[in-house]
Write a protein that holds these residues in place. Structure first.
Motif, mmCIF file in Angstrom:
data_model
loop_
_atom_site.group_PDB
_atom_site.id
_atom_site.type_symbol
_atom_site.label_atom_id
_atom_site.label_comp_id
_atom_site.label_asym_id
_atom_site.label_seq_id
_atom_site.Cartn_x
_atom_site.Cartn_y
_atom_site.Cartn_z
ATOM 1 N N GLU A 1 30.890 71.890 30.656
ATOM 2 C CA GLU A 1 29.786 71.876 31.629
ATOM 3 C C GLU A 1 28.693 70.925 31.170
ATOM 4 O O GLU A 1 28.350 70.863 30.006
ATOM 5 C CB GLU A 1 29.240 73.308 31.785
ATOM 6 N N GLY A 2 28.134 70.217 32.104
ATOM 7 C CA GLY A 2 27.085 69.281 31.748
ATOM 8 C C GLY A 2 27.670 67.890 31.468
ATOM 9 O O GLY A 2 26.970 66.890 31.565
ATOM 10 N N LYS A 4 29.854 66.179 33.185
ATOM 11 C CA LYS A 4 29.832 65.344 34.394
ATOM 12 C C LYS A 4 28.415 64.909 34.724
ATOM 13 O O LYS A 4 28.190 63.787 35.120
ATOM 14 C CB LYS A 4 30.436 66.120 35.560
ATOM 15 N N MET A 5 27.472 65.834 34.532
ATOM 16 C CA MET A 5 26.094 65.492 34.863
ATOM 17 C C MET A 5 25.556 64.408 33.931
ATOM 18 O O MET A 5 24.680 63.647 34.295
ATOM 19 C CB MET A 5 25.189 66.717 34.765
ATOM 20 N N SER A 8 25.137 61.065 35.143
ATOM 21 C CA SER A 8 24.109 60.750 36.137
ATOM 22 C C SER A 8 22.742 61.203 35.632
ATOM 23 O O SER A 8 22.511 61.320 34.438
ATOM 24 C CB SER A 8 24.457 61.400 37.480
ATOM 25 N N THR A 9 21.865 61.443 36.513
ATOM 26 C CA THR A 9 20.508 61.796 36.139
ATOM 27 C C THR A 9 20.441 63.216 35.580
ATOM 28 O O THR A 9 21.260 64.059 35.916
ATOM 29 C CB THR A 9 19.605 61.715 37.369
ATOM 30 N N LEU A 11 17.691 65.239 36.039
ATOM 31 C CA LEU A 11 16.445 65.688 36.619
ATOM 32 C C LEU A 11 16.072 67.070 36.115
ATOM 33 O O LEU A 11 14.899 67.364 35.885
ATOM 34 C CB LEU A 11 16.596 65.778 38.151
ATOM 35 N N ILE A 12 17.104 67.910 35.972
ATOM 36 C CA ILE A 12 16.856 69.303 35.638
ATOM 37 C C ILE A 12 16.288 69.450 34.219
ATOM 38 O O ILE A 12 15.786 70.506 33.850
ATOM 39 C CB ILE A 12 18.169 70.121 35.853
ATOM 40 N N ASN A 14 13.797 67.589 33.228
ATOM 41 C CA ASN A 14 12.380 67.249 33.357
ATOM 42 C C ASN A 14 11.574 68.511 33.649
ATOM 43 O O ASN A 14 11.917 69.283 34.551
ATOM 44 C CB ASN A 14 12.240 66.233 34.495
ATOM 45 N N PHE A 17 10.206 68.926 37.137
ATOM 46 C CA PHE A 17 11.268 69.221 38.081
ATOM 47 C C PHE A 17 11.770 70.649 37.929
ATOM 48 O O PHE A 17 12.080 71.314 38.919
ATOM 49 C CB PHE A 17 12.430 68.224 37.925
ATOM 50 N N THR B 9 18.375 55.756 39.566
ATOM 51 C CA THR B 9 19.442 56.737 39.371
ATOM 52 C C THR B 9 20.638 56.427 40.261
ATOM 53 O O THR B 9 20.489 55.850 41.321
ATOM 54 C CB THR B 9 18.909 58.131 39.697
ATOM 55 N N GLN B 10 21.817 56.844 39.821
ATOM 56 C CA GLN B 10 22.980 56.763 40.695
ATOM 57 C C GLN B 10 23.520 58.147 40.988
ATOM 58 O O GLN B 10 24.671 58.449 40.727
ATOM 59 C CB GLN B 10 24.072 55.877 40.079
ATOM 60 N N ASN B 14 27.660 60.797 41.173
ATOM 61 C CA ASN B 14 28.014 62.096 40.601
ATOM 62 C C ASN B 14 28.835 62.891 41.611
ATOM 63 O O ASN B 14 28.446 63.029 42.766
ATOM 64 C CB ASN B 14 26.712 62.834 40.245
ATOM 65 N N LEU B 99 21.978 69.652 41.143
ATOM 66 C CA LEU B 99 21.356 68.962 40.012
ATOM 67 C C LEU B 99 21.340 69.805 38.747
ATOM 68 O O LEU B 99 20.886 69.358 37.695
ATOM 69 C CB LEU B 99 19.917 68.553 40.377
ATOM 70 N N GLY B 101 23.957 70.929 37.224
ATOM 71 C CA GLY B 101 25.140 70.678 36.423
ATOM 72 C C GLY B 101 26.261 71.695 36.537
ATOM 73 O O GLY B 101 26.868 72.038 35.527
ATOM 74 N N GLU B 103 30.096 73.153 37.479
ATOM 75 C CA GLU B 103 31.451 72.597 37.549
ATOM 76 C C GLU B 103 31.702 72.158 38.987
ATOM 77 O O GLU B 103 31.296 72.853 39.935
ATOM 78 C CB GLU B 103 32.479 73.676 37.178
ATOM 79 N N SER C 8 13.186 61.120 32.252
ATOM 80 C CA SER C 8 14.166 61.425 33.297
ATOM 81 C C SER C 8 14.267 60.235 34.257
ATOM 82 O O SER C 8 13.961 59.097 33.911
ATOM 83 C CB SER C 8 13.772 62.710 34.023
ATOM 84 N N THR C 9 14.681 60.494 35.423
ATOM 85 C CA THR C 9 14.878 59.424 36.384
ATOM 86 C C THR C 9 13.555 58.885 36.898
ATOM 87 O O THR C 9 12.559 59.595 36.892
ATOM 88 C CB THR C 9 15.687 59.944 37.567
#
Lengths: 159, 159, 159
Positions: A1-2, A4-5, A8-9, A11-12, A14, A17, B9-10, B14, B99, B101, B103, C8-9
């Motif tokens: 877990e994590g 894949k994230m 990408s960004t 955000l979580i 921050n 956020f 960001t992209q 994701n 966001l 993360g 699965e 972060s982003t």
């Protein structure tokens, strides 16, 4: 877990956020609670709007009398609609605000006051409290959203 | 194209976010469809609410009789409002959930059940199906949103 | 300030996202304005829905006569609900669209037409303008959202 994230960004990660996610989660759950309260009053007051909802009370006239409006049901529904009208702008503008890089303390101040005001607004509507209790709590939430919108437009402005 | 996005960001790369975008797009289009169905019933049932909407039917009393409520129109409008009450929390909480993360398989499970339940809910409301069909589909969508909110609050909690 | 966000982003640095933030901020503020217009008409027309809102007009029958519907109040409320039904999809789909990497010029075209159409829609509803003014402005906004949804689904599709 994590894993894949990580591509990408995050955000979580921050803090601003995370605060936004927490308060938005709470206030959207509060709004969802209005559906349950409406259902509770519809069932206990036996006041329905769809004929198929009263079928278990029998057929014909015996069921038809439960197709009616009830003041308590209507009051909860007004509170629910007021939530939609005010929480939708908070969720949208709040997201942009959280991404505009505010200080955590300032962001928390906005989120806490808004969510507190909307929770108070619900109690003021359902009890009901005498005015201007409900009106003031509405105005406080409205002003917080306006303040966040001001920062968003100042930071992002591109017309 | 993509050049400007490369600087930021992209999110859209994701997979969980792509799934969120797909299901949110579908369910928001489904909600928008309610406007067209309302318009269809207003026109075929000749049941309008604004005087200016009936001007093409003539003036005075001849047009005034079309300013009325119609059970089918009101039914679609209730379905539309129910969509707003339930899809707004899904869109907001679902974004934060995507966001956080999760699965991909778990995220897809949530999104698919929610969107399936809301599509079923619309059919149950408009046909209408006997209860508890509509009630259960409402409860399924509600529970999915609640489950996502639980993960969001567990992951992001910062009060 | 900005230090925390640097971890972060920086979505807000992306021009398309800045345009989205600007137009979403404007159109959500426009929607919030409907609450103020409703309050204005409720007070000037003396048409309220909650008994506690009329308490300042006296007790009993003298206050009860202000618990009534007024055509102008109802008109603003319909405009407000129409905003909710149309601006919610714009905010949700528009966010996904902004993250899908469109050209800035194309994104600005979508956002400008949508927000212009919704502002026109409000004037058309409140003045009111003769049809098909309001209907056409509604259809323009609807089509813009549909066009953005098409790109989102084409870019992100993962079912």
């Amino acid at each position: 877990e994590g894993g894949k994230m990580a591509k990408s960004t995050q955000l979580i990660d921050n803090e601003v956020f995370r605060a936004y996610a927490t308060y938005t989660g709470i206030v959207l759950l509060k709004m969802m609670l209005m559906s349950l309260i409406t259902a509770y009053f519809r069932i206990t007051r036996k006041a329905f709007v769809n004929p198929e909802d009263t079928a278990s009370f029998g057929k014909g006239e015996s069921a038809k009398k439960f197709l009616r409006t009830d003041p308590d049901v209507e009051r909860v529904r007004r509170g629910h609609l007021n939530d939609l009208e005010n929480i939708v702008p908070f969720v949208g503008i709040g997201l942009l605000y959280a991404l505009s890089g505010p200080e955590l303390s300032m962001a928390l101040l906005h989120f806490r006051i808004f969510v507190g005001a909307r929770i108070f607004h619900t109690f003021a509507y359902l009890i009901p409290l005498p005015q201007p209790g409900r009106g003031l709590s509405w105005a406080v939430g409205y002003s917080v959203t306006f303040s966040m919108a001001y920062r968003v437009l100042k930071t992002a402005w591109l017309l």
